[in-house]
Scaffold this active site. Structure first.
Site, PDB file in Angstrom:
ATOM      1  N   HIS A  91      59.075  55.975  48.817  1.00  0.00           N
ATOM      2  CA  HIS A  91      58.828  55.767  47.384  1.00  0.00           C
ATOM      3  C   HIS A  91      57.676  54.800  47.202  1.00  0.00           C
ATOM      4  O   HIS A  91      57.496  53.884  48.013  1.00  0.00           O
ATOM      5  CB  HIS A  91      60.084  55.326  46.631  1.00  0.00           C
ATOM      6  N   ASP A  93      57.058  53.171  44.198  1.00  0.00           N
ATOM      7  CA  ASP A  93      57.324  52.097  43.235  1.00  0.00           C
ATOM      8  C   ASP A  93      57.950  50.918  43.975  1.00  0.00           C
ATOM      9  O   ASP A  93      58.400  51.055  45.116  1.00  0.00           O
ATOM     10  CB  ASP A  93      58.244  52.577  42.104  1.00  0.00           C
ATOM     11  N   ASP A 126      59.262  47.505  51.618  1.00  0.00           N
ATOM     12  CA  ASP A 126      60.040  48.417  50.765  1.00  0.00           C
ATOM     13  C   ASP A 126      59.207  48.878  49.593  1.00  0.00           C
ATOM     14  O   ASP A 126      59.143  48.201  48.581  1.00  0.00           O
ATOM     15  CB  ASP A 126      61.301  47.683  50.304  1.00  0.00           C
ATOM     16  N   GLU A 157      62.293  54.869  42.437  1.00  0.00           N
ATOM     17  CA  GLU A 157      63.517  54.641  43.224  1.00  0.00           C
ATOM     18  C   GLU A 157      64.189  53.335  42.827  1.00  0.00           C
ATOM     19  O   GLU A 157      65.408  53.269  42.698  1.00  0.00           O
ATOM     20  CB  GLU A 157      63.171  54.615  44.721  1.00  0.00           C
ATOM     21  N   GLU A 158      63.383  52.294  42.628  1.00  0.00           N
ATOM     22  CA  GLU A 158      63.963  50.965  42.387  1.00  0.00           C
ATOM     23  C   GLU A 158      64.564  50.839  40.992  1.00  0.00           C
ATOM     24  O   GLU A 158      65.258  49.873  40.694  1.00  0.00           O
ATOM     25  CB  GLU A 158      62.903  49.869  42.591  1.00  0.00           C
ATOM     26  N   HIS A 423      63.271  43.135  48.063  1.00  0.00           N
ATOM     27  CA  HIS A 423      63.762  42.848  46.700  1.00  0.00           C
ATOM     28  C   HIS A 423      63.663  41.369  46.334  1.00  0.00           C
ATOM     29  O   HIS A 423      63.855  41.012  45.180  1.00  0.00           O
ATOM     30  CB  HIS A 423      65.210  43.311  46.484  1.00  0.00           C
TER      31      HIS A 423
HETATM   32 ZN   LIG Z   1      63.246  51.134  49.018  1.00  0.00          ZN
END
Ligand SMILES: [Zn+2]
Length: 450
Positions: A91, A93, A126, A157-158, A423
């Site tokens: 992903h 994003d 990520d 996705e996030e 994150h």
């Molecule tokens: Zn991810």
């Protein structure tokens, strides 16, 4: 076909390019929430993905709109006659910076910055690090690829808005593949090649206990009058035994984990457990973490200490979380939790139980040729045997992919090892992980059909 030695040397020479690719991607502030960042930033990232994968040999690379308004990027290389097709997922994003005061990050959030041998920036691991793994693997193969390739790079996705999840069943022919590499996880630790083979599901409920029409003076009525909070507490106390094992009637809780071992000392440190406080359960850490149901009380509604009166609580409510291991049906687990709470309700108290939307666990098939080839490729790339781990959170897309393509082998890999702090502020990636994972993926793509 290139030998393993040739591929290793090509990937190594591609690392400056990988750095440049990642720097360009990280510079896009692709948080898929227009309230926080302009949509143009996501489109800029999507365009980079299109351009770079086109350069790396994919055809018809383009945006594909999805129902939540955030496009995915699709591209492909048709399979040679009779050869299988591999779908590469990632992903583009990212999570927001999570830095309201502007002081949490030690380096600029959206500028890839090297510090102590790691590359820092939002999305460095990520999942832009994983985008670069796919890219570098394809570049290393120089178009000499014995399998068909499809790429799907998700744009939201996030956000959990489910655009790609809704897209997949309606575009099964576009995405159909024999093997799917979901590159959005990582190794157990840097340098320890690991396939994520289990994702826990979720089966929460909210339980409300009522005993009186309203709170009553505890001096005048306490004794015979039933206390709703105490009733709730006694019910919740039955969910774990004295060792801390989850004890929900009807749910198996003796399963063991076959993959990586997680030393208790390391887990204590990772989980910030206070000195002298026990870890829970009679199994190993990995059994408790990935193979057995795990219950937690997330919150209780009752009178707070400050402001509480000398009154018997008439009603109390708790939100109970149940993490569901692979090979256990989340719906059945939720029903078992509900039945258990009803069965242990004391004093014929009134009980109301509301289930939340449940999420099924994911259990990767580990017996197929792709899994074997990937294990071998990881071992070649890292110089040590690959192991398996589970993951706490669910990735709903994995379940959608499994339902849409029941025969496809789905493998979860990536560069997101624990030190990446995905994150969180100060996200980073270990460039050696990008290099090793790109080599593993190139080796896999070169050898999987054989
Ligand atoms: Zn991810």
């Amino acid at each position: 076909m290139a030998t393993a030695t040739e591929l290793r040397s090509r990937v190594s020479k591609l690392m400056p390019q990988a750095h440049a690719d990642l720097a360009a991607l990280v510079a896009c502030q692709s948080v898929a929430d227009p309230r926080q960042f302009p949509e143009s930033e996501c489109l800029k990232a999507a365009q980079l993905v299109i351009d770079k994968f086109t350069e790396a040999g994919l055809r018809d690379t383009r945006l594909e709109p999805t129902p939540d308004g955030h496009p995915s990027v699709f591209g492909h290389i048709p399979a040679p006659d009779g050869a299988p097709t591999v779908l590469l997922y990632c992903h583009y994003d990212v999570q927001p910076p999570l830095d309201p005061t502007g002081t949490a990050w030690k380096t600029p959030v959206f500028r890839l910055t090297e510090r102590d041998g790691r590359w820092y920036g939002r999305g460095a691991a990520d999942c832009k690090g994983n985008i670069v793994v796919h890219l570098t693997a394809l570049r290393a193969l120089r178009g000499n690829i014995p399998v068909g390739i499809k790429l799907i790079a998700e744009g939201s996705e996030e956000q959990g808005t489910g655009g790609l999840e809704a897209f997949v069943p309606d575009h099964a022919d576009l995405l159909r593949a024999d093997t799917i590499i979901v590159a959005d996880t990582g190794n157990f630790a840097a340098g320890v090649p690991t396939l994520t083979t289990a994702l826990r599901g979720l089966a929460n409920v909210t339980v409300t206990v009522s005993t009186l029409e309203n709170p009553m003076h505890s001096g005048m009525f306490g004794g015979p009058a039933p206390d709703a909070l105490l009733a709730l507490i006694s019910m919740l106390a039955t969910l774990r035994d004295a060792h801390g094992n989850t004890t929900i009637q009807g749910l198996e809780s003796g399963t063991t984990w076959q993959g990586v071992d997680y030393p208790p000392g390391q887990f204590r440190a990772d989980a910030h457990v206070l000195d002298g406080v026990d870890l829970l359960g009679s199994g190993r850490v990995t059994d408790m973490l990935w193979s057995r149901p795990a219950v937690t009380v997330l919150g209780i509604d009752c009178p707070p200490v400050v402001g509480s009166a000398a009154a018997i609580p008439a009603q109390a409510r708790a939100r109970v979380s149940l993490r569901v291991p692979p090979n256990m049906d989340a719906r059945r687990a939720q029903d078992a939790l509900t039945a258990h709470l009803r069965a242990v309700t004391p004093w014929h108290a009134k009980v109301q139980i509301e289930p939340e939307a449940s999420g099924q666990p994911f259990d990767a098939a580990t017996g197929g040729p792709a899994y074997t080839a990937m294990s071998h490729a990881l071992e070649q790339a890292y110089g040590r045997p690959a192991t398996t781990e589970g993951q706490g959170g669910s990735i709903p897309l994995c379940n959608v992919l499994h339902q849409t393509f029941p025969d496809a082998e789905i493998m979860l890999t990536g560069v997101e090892e624990p030190r990446c702090l995905i994150h969180a502020p100060n996200e980073s990636v270990d460039p050696a992980e990008i290099e090793h994972m790109a080599l593993a993926e190139a080796l896999f793509l070169a050898n999987y059909p054989a």
